[in-house]
Design an enzyme around this catalytic site. Structure first.
Site, mmCIF file in Angstrom:
data_model
loop_
_atom_site.group_PDB
_atom_site.id
_atom_site.type_symbol
_atom_site.label_atom_id
_atom_site.label_comp_id
_atom_site.label_asym_id
_atom_site.label_seq_id
_atom_site.Cartn_x
_atom_site.Cartn_y
_atom_site.Cartn_z
ATOM 1 C CG HIS A 116 -1.798 -1.137 1.369
ATOM 2 N ND1 HIS A 116 -2.461 -1.450 2.535
ATOM 3 C CD2 HIS A 116 -2.155 -2.096 0.476
ATOM 4 C CE1 HIS A 116 -3.187 -2.539 2.354
ATOM 5 N NE2 HIS A 116 -3.016 -2.951 1.104
ATOM 6 C CE1 TYR A 138 0.263 -0.614 10.473
ATOM 7 C CE2 TYR A 138 1.682 -0.082 8.629
ATOM 8 C CZ TYR A 138 0.784 -0.910 9.242
ATOM 9 O OH TYR A 138 0.390 -2.059 8.618
HETATM 10 C C1 T46 Z 1 -4.560 3.153 6.501
HETATM 11 C C2 T46 Z 1 -5.919 3.505 7.028
HETATM 12 C C3 T46 Z 1 -7.027 2.727 6.779
HETATM 13 N N1 T46 Z 1 -8.236 3.100 7.283
HETATM 14 C C4 T46 Z 1 -9.379 2.255 7.052
HETATM 15 C C5 T46 Z 1 -9.566 1.818 5.603
HETATM 16 C C6 T46 Z 1 -10.148 0.431 5.731
HETATM 17 O O1 T46 Z 1 -11.546 0.530 5.811
HETATM 18 C C7 T46 Z 1 -9.606 -0.074 7.065
HETATM 19 C C8 T46 Z 1 -8.470 -1.064 6.894
HETATM 20 O O2 T46 Z 1 -7.495 -0.415 6.095
HETATM 21 P P1 T46 Z 1 -6.532 -1.320 5.265
HETATM 22 O O3 T46 Z 1 -7.270 -2.450 4.664
HETATM 23 O O4 T46 Z 1 -5.749 -0.391 4.363
HETATM 24 O O5 T46 Z 1 -5.575 -1.883 6.411
HETATM 25 P P2 T46 Z 1 -4.289 -2.782 6.095
HETATM 26 O O6 T46 Z 1 -4.584 -3.759 5.029
HETATM 27 O O7 T46 Z 1 -3.778 -3.243 7.406
HETATM 28 O O8 T46 Z 1 -3.266 -1.758 5.460
HETATM 29 C C9 T46 Z 1 -2.331 -1.071 6.295
HETATM 30 O O9 T46 Z 1 -1.167 -1.829 6.273
HETATM 31 C C10 T46 Z 1 -0.377 -1.649 5.112
HETATM 32 C C11 T46 Z 1 0.790 -2.617 5.196
HETATM 33 C C12 T46 Z 1 0.045 -0.229 5.033
HETATM 34 O O10 T46 Z 1 1.204 0.117 4.795
HETATM 35 C C13 T46 Z 1 -0.994 0.791 5.230
HETATM 36 O O11 T46 Z 1 -0.466 1.816 6.075
HETATM 37 C C14 T46 Z 1 -2.267 0.359 5.786
HETATM 38 O O12 T46 Z 1 -3.172 0.526 4.721
HETATM 39 O O13 T46 Z 1 -9.159 1.062 7.784
HETATM 40 C C15 T46 Z 1 -8.398 4.241 8.036
HETATM 41 O O14 T46 Z 1 -9.524 4.558 8.479
HETATM 42 N N2 T46 Z 1 -7.320 5.027 8.283
HETATM 43 C C16 T46 Z 1 -6.084 4.704 7.805
HETATM 44 O O15 T46 Z 1 -5.122 5.461 8.060
#
Ligand code: T46
Length: 180
Positions: free
Chosen positions: A62, A132
């Protein structure tokens, strides 16, 4: 704190000097003055934490598109993860290079990833938590991803992923000028 350059320009592996005593340890994990002296971001307006239940969980790759590119300071606060960055900056001397480090809560080490790089992680144990610090606030419309198994990067993942969400499983393959 000790900073070691990675293969990616501007990305650093950070180890810390713990102070141990009969109770356990104490360590500084961030210092604006020291980070500034190394040319790293010092303002982290948002922090995130993710928890993954099973070994082999993959999250990523990401990044946040300009103009809200984000630098990330990443550490494991539980368990152990294989943490990866990929340079997606066309003007960088390490464009399309990747590098990785094993982040271990016991070692309390961290990976500093500059903006313009994609980030991903693969858990190496059950019950992993990753913390993070982000240099830019989250903007959903600027959230981007590229494939963890993209041959353009050829990341040498240490184990086969056992769990990832549909978004990560279907991220686009990277193409020059990608803004997927
Ligand atoms: C990053 C982020 C996400 N969200 C919401 C969006 C989605 O509805 C939910 C899960 O997000 P995501 O699927 O992107 O989470 P991960 O798959 O763990 O991704 C994370 O881990 C990978 C390795 C990364 O580098 C990113 O910083 C981050 O996106 O949280 C938020 O509300 N705020 C935020 O700052």
């Amino acid at each position: 704190m000790r900073f070691a350059p990675s293969r990616i320009a501007g990305a650093f592996f950070i180890d810390i000097d713990g102070h141990g005593d009969e109770r356990g340890t104490f360590a500084r994990t961030f210092c604006a003055e020291t980070f500034a002296a190394h040319g790293l971001a010092t303002h982290f307006p948002q922090c995130n934490a993710s928890y993954s239940a099973v070994r082999g969980t993959l999250r990523g790759l990401h990044y946040q598109a300009a103009p809200q590119g984000e630098a990330k300071l990443v550490r494991a606060t539980r368990g152990r993860v294989f943490d990866v960055a990929v340079d997606l900056r066309p003007g960088s001397g390490t464009y399309l290079a990747w590098d990785a480090v094993e982040l271990d809560w016991r070692r309390k080490n961290a990976f500093y990833i500059p903006e313009g790089c994609a980030h991903g992680l693969l858990t190496l144990e059950d019950e992993c938590e990753v913390f993070y610090q982000m240099s830019a606030p989250y903007v959903a419309d600027l959230a981007r991803c590229v494939r963890w198994d993209d041959p353009a990067f050829a990341i040498a993942w240490p184990i086969t992923p056992t769990s990832m969400n549909d978004r990560d499983a279907t991220c686009p393959y990277f193409t020059q000028g990608n803004d997927a």
